[in-house]
Motif scaffolding. Sequence first.
Motif, PDB file in Angstrom:
ATOM      1  N   UNK A  65       2.010   9.187  -6.116  1.00 54.15           N
ATOM      2  CA  UNK A  65       2.458  10.548  -5.811  1.00 54.15           C
ATOM      3  C   UNK A  65       3.573  10.995  -6.746  1.00 54.15           C
ATOM      4  N   UNK A  66       4.480  10.087  -7.108  1.00 52.82           N
ATOM      5  CA  UNK A  66       5.545  10.427  -8.052  1.00 52.82           C
ATOM      6  C   UNK A  66       4.960  10.810  -9.408  1.00 52.82           C
ATOM      7  N   UNK A  67       3.967  10.061  -9.850  1.00 52.71           N
ATOM      8  CA  UNK A  67       3.349  10.367 -11.147  1.00 52.71           C
ATOM      9  C   UNK A  67       2.646  11.718 -11.076  1.00 52.71           C
TER      10      UNK A  67
ATOM     11  N   UNK B 109       7.752   2.951 -11.055  1.00 48.25           N
ATOM     12  CA  UNK B 109       7.853   3.567  -9.733  1.00 48.25           C
ATOM     13  C   UNK B 109       7.443   2.595  -8.627  1.00 48.25           C
ATOM     14  N   UNK B 110       6.430   1.792  -8.882  1.00 48.73           N
ATOM     15  CA  UNK B 110       5.989   0.818  -7.889  1.00 48.73           C
ATOM     16  C   UNK B 110       7.108  -0.182  -7.596  1.00 48.73           C
ATOM     17  N   UNK B 111       7.739  -0.700  -8.639  1.00 46.83           N
ATOM     18  CA  UNK B 111       8.834  -1.657  -8.460  1.00 46.83           C
ATOM     19  C   UNK B 111      10.009  -1.021  -7.714  1.00 46.83           C
TER      20      UNK B 111
ATOM     21  N   UNK C  67       0.830  -1.206   0.000  1.00 47.29           N
ATOM     22  CA  UNK C  67       0.000   0.000   0.000  1.00 47.29           C
ATOM     23  C   UNK C  67       0.864   1.255   0.000  1.00 47.29           C
ATOM     24  N   UNK C  68       1.918   1.254   0.800  1.00 44.72           N
ATOM     25  CA  UNK C  68       2.823   2.403   0.851  1.00 44.72           C
ATOM     26  C   UNK C  68       3.528   2.608  -0.485  1.00 44.72           C
ATOM     27  N   UNK C  69       3.947   1.524  -1.122  1.00 45.34           N
ATOM     28  CA  UNK C  69       4.605   1.609  -2.425  1.00 45.34           C
ATOM     29  C   UNK C  69       3.627   2.134  -3.477  1.00 45.34           C
TER      30      UNK C  69
ATOM     31  N   UNK D  69       3.002   2.474 -17.539  1.00 46.04           N
ATOM     32  CA  UNK D  69       4.442   2.210 -17.584  1.00 46.04           C
ATOM     33  C   UNK D  69       5.145   2.888 -16.409  1.00 46.04           C
ATOM     34  N   UNK D  70       4.814   4.159 -16.174  1.00 46.63           N
ATOM     35  CA  UNK D  70       5.423   4.889 -15.059  1.00 46.63           C
ATOM     36  C   UNK D  70       5.050   4.265 -13.720  1.00 46.63           C
TER      37      UNK D  70
END
Length: 90
Positions: free
Chosen positions: A57-59, A80-82, A49-51, A75-76
């Motif tokens: 938020x990064x996107x 970012x999740x990984x 959940x945090x990831x 894709x983003x």
Amino acid sequence: MRLSDDRISHIAHLIFDGIWNDDLVDFVDDKKVLAEIKRTIAAHMKKEDDADTAARNKIRSLSRDVPEGSREWDILYKKYFEEEISKRRF
């Protein structure tokens, strides 16, 4: 992905039964083992959940608007999740 306490409990019992039935471990205190399995599942789900939140938020913080559901967003998000998951490994 958020799981209810009932689902976490069900999964914990499946894991417990699988380990027990395969004769991998002899448990001294069943309740403590189930509690630890549940705690571990909940901790793992919190990290995911945090990831997820961090990736979203990064996107959102990008200078350009990337609509959710678009190919670029997917894709983003995956990238970012990984990245966030790899930061949060045990």
